[in-house]
Write an enzyme that holds these catalytic residues in place. Structure first.
Site, PDB file in Angstrom:
ATOM      1  N   HIS A 236      54.009   7.325  21.907  1.00 12.26           N
ATOM      2  CA  HIS A 236      53.210   6.900  22.846  1.00 12.26           C
ATOM      3  C   HIS A 236      53.912   6.770  24.227  1.00 12.26           C
ATOM      4  O   HIS A 236      54.568   6.052  24.509  1.00 12.26           O
ATOM      5  CB  HIS A 236      52.960   5.338  22.407  1.00 12.26           C
ATOM      6  N   TYR A 241      52.714   2.227  29.311  1.00 15.14           N
ATOM      7  CA  TYR A 241      53.691   1.597  28.711  1.00 15.14           C
ATOM      8  C   TYR A 241      55.254   2.264  29.121  1.00 15.14           C
ATOM      9  O   TYR A 241      55.086   3.306  30.061  1.00 15.14           O
ATOM     10  CB  TYR A 241      53.509   1.335  27.407  1.00 15.14           C
ATOM     11  N   ARG A 411      37.671   2.092  18.081  1.00 11.44           N
ATOM     12  CA  ARG A 411      36.869   0.833  17.872  1.00 11.44           C
ATOM     13  C   ARG A 411      35.592   1.359  16.998  1.00 11.44           C
ATOM     14  O   ARG A 411      34.851   0.232  16.197  1.00 11.44           O
ATOM     15  CB  ARG A 411      36.161   0.379  19.298  1.00 11.44           C
TER      16      ARG A 411
END
Length: 442
Positions: A236, A241, A411
């Site tokens: 990631h 991040y 989602r």
């Protein structure tokens, strides 16, 4: 459906201590048929073959033990077997486990999953193995997204913060947080996600030695994941991040070998990739998620420092074959409050398509995954149609250049866990179905 019977006896799935038939839902019955869309054709990446090109993207669920003194901190639970296992049983080719921290202070929240405990009998390994074993029994492959939250760490789960009508609330020691150990490439109040905001802790700057330890932590976590049976590793490096923070000149103001030039800012990522490659079998695929752009091109902050943008991503993408990264998972944004984007159906699909075109134009074969607002079967089909070598010429003659080699959805699977079955029906693709669901699907 393909047969899973031997004589009159149902074949039990291997690798699980309980009974379930050996399922393989979501696999095309006639994958070599010219009419089978690329979406339902197998995809081989190194030694792993996915039965279709439909991937469940990582989704944080903030559902693990938060007590830092508990041996189960960060470990996946029965909830994750039910949550992720359902997608596996309903036909997804690959299920990627949510962002899992490589260090305790790399979690977004105290309730995040993690994979830093060494030892085959650790609770983190045992929890991960149970999820993997069930998914395998259903014919799905499993990936895990390895992550470090950086300056976005030590916040409470979003449904708790939403009660206070804020997008995030800081987690202090009373709820298992680590306010004094939130870290980033650069430190201080000016490097909070939104300076002056009360929603995040100010990060402290990682020392050079600590950066090197982060690199080693990614390698260790990858090794642990492989021990638990994971098929694919994803890094990631998106959404603001830690690794993204290093890539971007917006958040990386370092003066050592990890800051400054493009080469220096990408150094930690290149070292993380090398550490993981050294820790996993050569046949294990390695994915990389990036934010292709920070959507800051016309903002004052970009004029001051520059930003991570599409030219940066193209430059990085062309390094991936040498780094032995197999698939580029293309997302965007998440590193600065001033980002300007207007999400629509194709906003990230187009980014993926541009990157894939640049990669192929350079004579390289790195795969590309498209993610973001993909909900409809025909849209998913069109994104990857022609990415299969057997169909590439036909697609080009029809003026259809694929924008990706696989689709990732998150989602939509929460809304519609049976999306793969429904998509096959809409696209008239005969597929296999998990035996327990056949009466309701066929």
């Amino acid at each position: 459906m393909g047969s899973i019977f031997q004589s009159p006896r149902v074949v039990k799935a291997e690798g699980v201590p309980y009974f379930t038939p050996a399922n393989n839902g979501g696999a095309a019955l006639h994958p070599e048929d010219p009419s089978t869309p690329t979406l339902f054709r197998p995809l081989r990446i190194r030694d792993v073959t996915l039965k279709n090109r439909i991937m469940v993207a990582p989704m944080c669920t903030y559902s693990t033990e938060s007590d830092p003194d508990s041996p189960a901190v960060g470990a996946l639970t029965d909830f994750h077997i039910a949550h992720l296992g359902h997608f596996a049983a309903k036909g997804a080719g690959l299920v990627i486990i949510e962002a899992s921290a490589v260090q305790p202070n790399g979690r977004i929240s105290p309730n995040d999953s993690g994979i830093w405990q060494e030892g085959t009998d650790s609770e983190q390994i045992k929890g991960l193995r149970r999820v993997v074993d069930f998914a395998h029994s259903q014919g799905a492959k499993v990936g895990i997204q390895l992550a470090h939250a950086g300056r976005k760490a030590s916040t409470v789960a979003p449904w708790l913060s939403s009660q206070g009508k804020r997008s995030s609330i800081k987690a202090d020691e009373s709820v298992g947080g680590w306010p004094s150990n939130v870290v980033g490439p650069s430190g201080g109040e000016e490097n909070i996600w939104a300076p002056g905001d009360i929603k995040y802790w100010p990060p402290r700057e990682l020392s050079t030695a600590e950066v090197e330890e982060v690199v080693r932590a990614f390698g260790r976590s990858a090794k642990l994941a492989i021990q638990a049976g994971v098929d694919i590793i994803e890094i990631h490096a998106a959404h603001g991040y830690l690794l993204h923070e290093f890539l971007s000149p917006v958040t990386n103001r370092r003066t050592d070998r990890y800051g400054g030039s493009f080469e220096n800012r990408t150094r930690i990522l290149r070292e993380v990739v090398a550490a993981i490659r050294a820790a996993i079998p050569t046949g294990t695929p390695l994915f990389l998620r990036i934010s292709a752009t920070e959507w800051l091109e016309e903002q004052p902050v970009a004029a001051q420092t520059g930003s991570w943008d599409m030219p940066s991503s193209i430059q990085l993408a062309k390094l991936l074959p040498e780094l032995q990264v197999d698939l580029l998972d293309v997302s965007s944004g998440g590193n600065h409050k001033d980002q300007k984007l207007q999400p629509h159906t194709n906003y990230q699909i187009d980014l993926a398509g541009e990157l894939r075109k640049a990669i192929r134009g350079a004579g390289q074969t790195t795969l590309v995954g498209a993610v973001g607002l993909i909900t409809e079967a025909d849209v998913a089909r069109n994104i990857v149609q022609g990415a299969d070598e057997a169909q590439a010429t036909e697609a080009l003659l029809a003026g259809q250049e694929p924008k990706a080699d696989a689709v990732l959805m998150a989602r939509q699977f929460l809304r519609e866990p049976e999306w793969v079955y429904n998509a096959a029906k809409k696209l008239n693709v005969p597929i296999s179905v998990a035996w327990q669901f056949a009466r309701g699907v066929l």
